[in-house]
Design a protein around this motif. Structure first.
Motif, PDB file in Angstrom:
ATOM      1  N   PHE A   1       0.857  -1.187   0.000  1.00 48.75           N
ATOM      2  CA  PHE A   1       0.000   0.000   0.000  1.00 48.75           C
ATOM      3  C   PHE A   1       0.895   1.240   0.000  1.00 48.75           C
ATOM      4  O   PHE A   1       1.750   1.386   0.881  1.00 48.75           O
ATOM      5  CB  PHE A   1      -0.901   0.024   1.232  1.00 48.75           C
ATOM      6  N   PRO A   2       0.719   2.133  -0.957  1.00 49.19           N
ATOM      7  CA  PRO A   2       1.546   3.345  -0.980  1.00 49.19           C
ATOM      8  C   PRO A   2       1.093   4.341   0.077  1.00 49.19           C
ATOM      9  O   PRO A   2      -0.067   4.325   0.503  1.00 49.19           O
ATOM     10  CB  PRO A   2       1.323   3.901  -2.387  1.00 49.19           C
ATOM     11  N   ASP A   3       2.004   5.199   0.497  1.00 50.06           N
ATOM     12  CA  ASP A   3       1.688   6.261   1.450  1.00 50.06           C
ATOM     13  C   ASP A   3       1.767   7.609   0.744  1.00 50.06           C
ATOM     14  O   ASP A   3       2.666   7.848  -0.063  1.00 50.06           O
ATOM     15  CB  ASP A   3       2.682   6.246   2.619  1.00 50.06           C
ATOM     16  N   TYR A   4       0.818   8.480   1.052  1.00 57.91           N
ATOM     17  CA  TYR A   4       0.837   9.834   0.509  1.00 57.91           C
ATOM     18  C   TYR A   4       1.451  10.788   1.541  1.00 57.91           C
ATOM     19  O   TYR A   4       1.125  10.686   2.727  1.00 57.91           O
ATOM     20  CB  TYR A   4      -0.584  10.297   0.174  1.00 57.91           C
ATOM     21  N   PRO A   5       2.288  11.725   1.097  1.00 57.03           N
ATOM     22  CA  PRO A   5       2.858  11.896  -0.245  1.00 57.03           C
ATOM     23  C   PRO A   5       4.103  11.038  -0.411  1.00 57.03           C
ATOM     24  O   PRO A   5       4.686  10.578   0.579  1.00 57.03           O
ATOM     25  CB  PRO A   5       3.201  13.375  -0.278  1.00 57.03           C
ATOM     26  N   GLU A   6       4.508  10.836  -1.670  1.00 54.18           N
ATOM     27  CA  GLU A   6       5.674  10.018  -1.949  1.00 54.18           C
ATOM     28  C   GLU A   6       6.805  10.845  -2.572  1.00 54.18           C
ATOM     29  O   GLU A   6       6.567  11.634  -3.482  1.00 54.18           O
ATOM     30  CB  GLU A   6       5.334   8.898  -2.942  1.00 54.18           C
ATOM     31  N   THR A   7       7.995  10.621  -2.102  1.00 49.46           N
ATOM     32  CA  THR A   7       9.169  11.175  -2.756  1.00 49.46           C
ATOM     33  C   THR A   7       9.509  10.304  -3.960  1.00 49.46           C
ATOM     34  O   THR A   7       8.996   9.183  -4.108  1.00 49.46           O
ATOM     35  CB  THR A   7      10.373  11.191  -1.807  1.00 49.46           C
ATOM     36  N   ARG A   8      10.413  10.794  -4.788  1.00 51.88           N
ATOM     37  CA  ARG A   8      10.865  10.001  -5.933  1.00 51.88           C
ATOM     38  C   ARG A   8      11.510   8.689  -5.464  1.00 51.88           C
ATOM     39  O   ARG A   8      11.216   7.614  -6.006  1.00 51.88           O
ATOM     40  CB  ARG A   8      11.851  10.814  -6.770  1.00 51.88           C
ATOM     41  N   ASP A   9      12.351   8.769  -4.452  1.00 52.98           N
ATOM     42  CA  ASP A   9      13.006   7.559  -3.962  1.00 52.98           C
ATOM     43  C   ASP A   9      11.994   6.559  -3.436  1.00 52.98           C
ATOM     44  O   ASP A   9      12.141   5.344  -3.622  1.00 52.98           O
ATOM     45  CB  ASP A   9      14.008   7.911  -2.862  1.00 52.98           C
ATOM     46  N   ARG A  10      10.947   7.088  -2.795  1.00 51.88           N
ATOM     47  CA  ARG A  10       9.950   6.185  -2.212  1.00 51.88           C
ATOM     48  C   ARG A  10       9.136   5.468  -3.288  1.00 51.88           C
ATOM     49  O   ARG A  10       8.872   4.276  -3.175  1.00 51.88           O
ATOM     50  CB  ARG A  10       9.018   6.972  -1.275  1.00 51.88           C
ATOM     51  N   VAL A  11       8.748   6.168  -4.351  1.00 51.52           N
ATOM     52  CA  VAL A  11       7.951   5.510  -5.389  1.00 51.52           C
ATOM     53  C   VAL A  11       8.801   4.507  -6.157  1.00 51.52           C
ATOM     54  O   VAL A  11       8.302   3.455  -6.581  1.00 51.52           O
ATOM     55  CB  VAL A  11       7.291   6.526  -6.349  1.00 51.52           C
ATOM     56  N   ILE A  12      10.077   4.789  -6.320  1.00 51.72           N
ATOM     57  CA  ILE A  12      10.971   3.819  -6.956  1.00 51.72           C
ATOM     58  C   ILE A  12      11.031   2.540  -6.116  1.00 51.72           C
ATOM     59  O   ILE A  12      10.898   1.424  -6.627  1.00 51.72           O
ATOM     60  CB  ILE A  12      12.377   4.412  -7.141  1.00 51.72           C
ATOM     61  N   ALA A  13      11.215   2.704  -4.816  1.00 52.95           N
ATOM     62  CA  ALA A  13      11.297   1.547  -3.915  1.00 52.95           C
ATOM     63  C   ALA A  13       9.965   0.803  -3.862  1.00 52.95           C
ATOM     64  O   ALA A  13       9.938  -0.438  -3.883  1.00 52.95           O
ATOM     65  CB  ALA A  13      11.699   2.010  -2.517  1.00 52.95           C
ATOM     66  N   ARG A  14       8.883   1.549  -3.805  1.00 46.95           N
ATOM     67  CA  ARG A  14       7.548   0.927  -3.735  1.00 46.95           C
ATOM     68  C   ARG A  14       7.239   0.111  -4.991  1.00 46.95           C
ATOM     69  O   ARG A  14       6.716  -1.009  -4.924  1.00 46.95           O
ATOM     70  CB  ARG A  14       6.498   2.018  -3.521  1.00 46.95           C
ATOM     71  N   SER A  15       7.552   0.669  -6.151  1.00 47.31           N
ATOM     72  CA  SER A  15       7.288  -0.028  -7.410  1.00 47.31           C
ATOM     73  C   SER A  15       8.112  -1.302  -7.519  1.00 47.31           C
ATOM     74  O   SER A  15       7.600  -2.359  -7.922  1.00 47.31           O
ATOM     75  CB  SER A  15       7.599   0.894  -8.594  1.00 47.31           C
ATOM     76  N   ALA A  16       9.378  -1.206  -7.160  1.00 50.04           N
ATOM     77  CA  ALA A  16      10.248  -2.383  -7.206  1.00 50.04           C
ATOM     78  C   ALA A  16       9.776  -3.449  -6.227  1.00 50.04           C
ATOM     79  O   ALA A  16       9.761  -4.652  -6.546  1.00 50.04           O
ATOM     80  CB  ALA A  16      11.685  -1.979  -6.890  1.00 50.04           C
ATOM     81  N   GLN A  17       9.386  -3.032  -5.026  1.00 53.85           N
ATOM     82  CA  GLN A  17       8.919  -3.983  -4.015  1.00 53.85           C
ATOM     83  C   GLN A  17       7.653  -4.698  -4.487  1.00 53.85           C
ATOM     84  O   GLN A  17       7.518  -5.921  -4.344  1.00 53.85           O
ATOM     85  CB  GLN A  17       8.642  -3.249  -2.703  1.00 53.85           C
ATOM     86  N   THR A  18       6.725  -3.952  -5.068  1.00 56.40           N
ATOM     87  CA  THR A  18       5.479  -4.548  -5.542  1.00 56.40           C
ATOM     88  C   THR A  18       5.738  -5.590  -6.616  1.00 56.40           C
ATOM     89  O   THR A  18       5.217  -6.720  -6.554  1.00 56.40           O
ATOM     90  CB  THR A  18       4.551  -3.458  -6.109  1.00 56.40           C
ATOM     91  N   ALA A  19       6.542  -5.229  -7.605  1.00 60.48           N
ATOM     92  CA  ALA A  19       6.834  -6.157  -8.695  1.00 60.48           C
ATOM     93  C   ALA A  19       7.534  -7.410  -8.188  1.00 60.48           C
ATOM     94  O   ALA A  19       7.213  -8.536  -8.589  1.00 60.48           O
ATOM     95  CB  ALA A  19       7.690  -5.463  -9.749  1.00 60.48           C
ATOM     96  N   THR A  20       8.493  -7.216  -7.285  1.00 64.43           N
ATOM     97  CA  THR A  20       9.249  -8.352  -6.756  1.00 64.43           C
ATOM     98  C   THR A  20       8.355  -9.300  -5.967  1.00 64.43           C
ATOM     99  O   THR A  20       8.424 -10.528  -6.122  1.00 64.43           O
ATOM    100  CB  THR A  20      10.400  -7.855  -5.865  1.00 64.43           C
ATOM    101  N   LEU A  21       7.492  -8.742  -5.130  1.00 58.04           N
ATOM    102  CA  LEU A  21       6.599  -9.586  -4.325  1.00 58.04           C
ATOM    103  C   LEU A  21       5.599 -10.343  -5.194  1.00 58.04           C
ATOM    104  O   LEU A  21       5.349 -11.532  -4.977  1.00 58.04           O
ATOM    105  CB  LEU A  21       5.863  -8.732  -3.292  1.00 58.04           C
ATOM    106  N   LEU A  22       5.028  -9.674  -6.186  1.00 56.94           N
ATOM    107  CA  LEU A  22       4.067 -10.352  -7.062  1.00 56.94           C
ATOM    108  C   LEU A  22       4.750 -11.433  -7.886  1.00 56.94           C
ATOM    109  O   LEU A  22       4.199 -12.535  -8.065  1.00 56.94           O
ATOM    110  CB  LEU A  22       3.381  -9.337  -7.977  1.00 56.94           C
ATOM    111  N   ALA A  23       5.942 -11.131  -8.401  1.00 56.74           N
ATOM    112  CA  ALA A  23       6.656 -12.094  -9.232  1.00 56.74           C
ATOM    113  C   ALA A  23       7.135 -13.306  -8.436  1.00 56.74           C
ATOM    114  O   ALA A  23       7.336 -14.387  -9.000  1.00 56.74           O
ATOM    115  CB  ALA A  23       7.848 -11.420  -9.914  1.00 56.74           C
ATOM    116  N   SER A  24       7.326 -13.139  -7.129  1.00 54.28           N
ATOM    117  CA  SER A  24       7.754 -14.258  -6.295  1.00 54.28           C
ATOM    118  C   SER A  24       6.573 -15.064  -5.758  1.00 54.28           C
ATOM    119  O   SER A  24       6.702 -16.257  -5.464  1.00 54.28           O
ATOM    120  CB  SER A  24       8.609 -13.752  -5.128  1.00 54.28           C
ATOM    121  N   LYS A  25       5.409 -14.429  -5.681  1.00 61.14           N
ATOM    122  CA  LYS A  25       4.234 -15.084  -5.099  1.00 61.14           C
ATOM    123  C   LYS A  25       3.407 -15.847  -6.122  1.00 61.14           C
ATOM    124  O   LYS A  25       2.793 -16.867  -5.803  1.00 61.14           O
ATOM    125  CB  LYS A  25       3.366 -14.023  -4.408  1.00 61.14           C
TER     126      LYS A  25
END
Length: 223
Positions: A125-149
């Motif tokens: 779940f993303p948190d508002y507001p997001e910095t650039r670093d945070r959205v990069i980390a969030r996107s990578a985390q989401t993709a990694t978790l879905l691809a592993s699950k």
């Protein structure tokens, strides 16, 4: 983390109404959640047709209306349910959103799009507001978790910037060229079972969209 998805397809949503009708936001009930134009729906249907023989196992999308509509066109062709994944959301940037965006509740979306799978448990779940670093980390985390699950070939329907950061998170690569409406990136699991590589040219593919509705592809890359 060991990945189990063989191929991860990453697609942007289709053409959105506020990019065509600049006055739409002034009269909209949900100005932060624009819908697809007729062209956008046709682009999304072209995406679905293109993916119809790719043996998809799962469809995930951001909870924004335009991504749900795009995923729904793919669902119509493939018969697969849609899993709403907030981790694929638009970048929640203060300059784009004066407050946390108000989106349609899952029950309302389900009433509009019956193929939505309400049993899916989101991974991020993303948190508002997001910095650039945070959205990069969030996107990578989401993709990694879905691809592993999830096993098989999966589709992630997201937004321009989050498509970019999702692909980079999976492939651990640098910037990629501009991501146009309904353009598609194909990420194939590498031999190490932990990372992916982009299959084919680095540029996101729009060749499957008919020329009369094919989106304009800008030059340059996201930084």
């Amino acid at each position: 983390m060991k990945m189990t998805s063989s191929v991860v397809y990453i697609a942007r949503h289709g053409e959105r109404i506020d990019h065509v009708d600049k006055s739409w936001k002034q009269q909209a009930d949900s100005p932060h959640d624009p819908f697809l134009t007729e062209v956008g729906l046709r682009q999304a249907n072209s995406l679905g047709q293109h993916l119809s023989d790719k043996r998809l196992s799962h469809i995930f999308c951001s909870p924004f209306l335009r991504t749900v509509q795009t995923a729904n066109e793919v669902s119509k062709v493939t018969g697969l349910p849609i899993k709403i994944e907030p981790g694929l959301s638009e970048w929640l940037h203060r300059e784009w959103f004066s407050r946390s965006p108000k989106l349609l509740p899952i029950d309302t979306l389900k009433a509009k799009f019956p193929s939505i799978d309400t049993t899916h448990t989101p991974v991020v779940f993303p948190d508002y507001p997001e910095t650039r670093d945070r959205v990069i980390a969030r996107s990578a985390q989401t993709a990694t978790l879905l691809a592993s699950k999830y096993t098989g070939n999966i589709l992630l329907v997201a937004h321009g910037m989050t498509c970019e950061f999702t692909a980079r998170g999976l492939t651990r690569s640098g910037p990629v060229p501009y991501i146009a409406y309904c353009s598609l990136q194909t990420c194939v699991l590498a031999d190490d079972g932990q990372t992916y590589h982009v299959h084919g040219p680095n540029e996101p593919d729009v060749s499957f969209i008919p020329e009369e509705i094919r989106p304009y592809v800008k030059t340059g890359v996201y930084q």
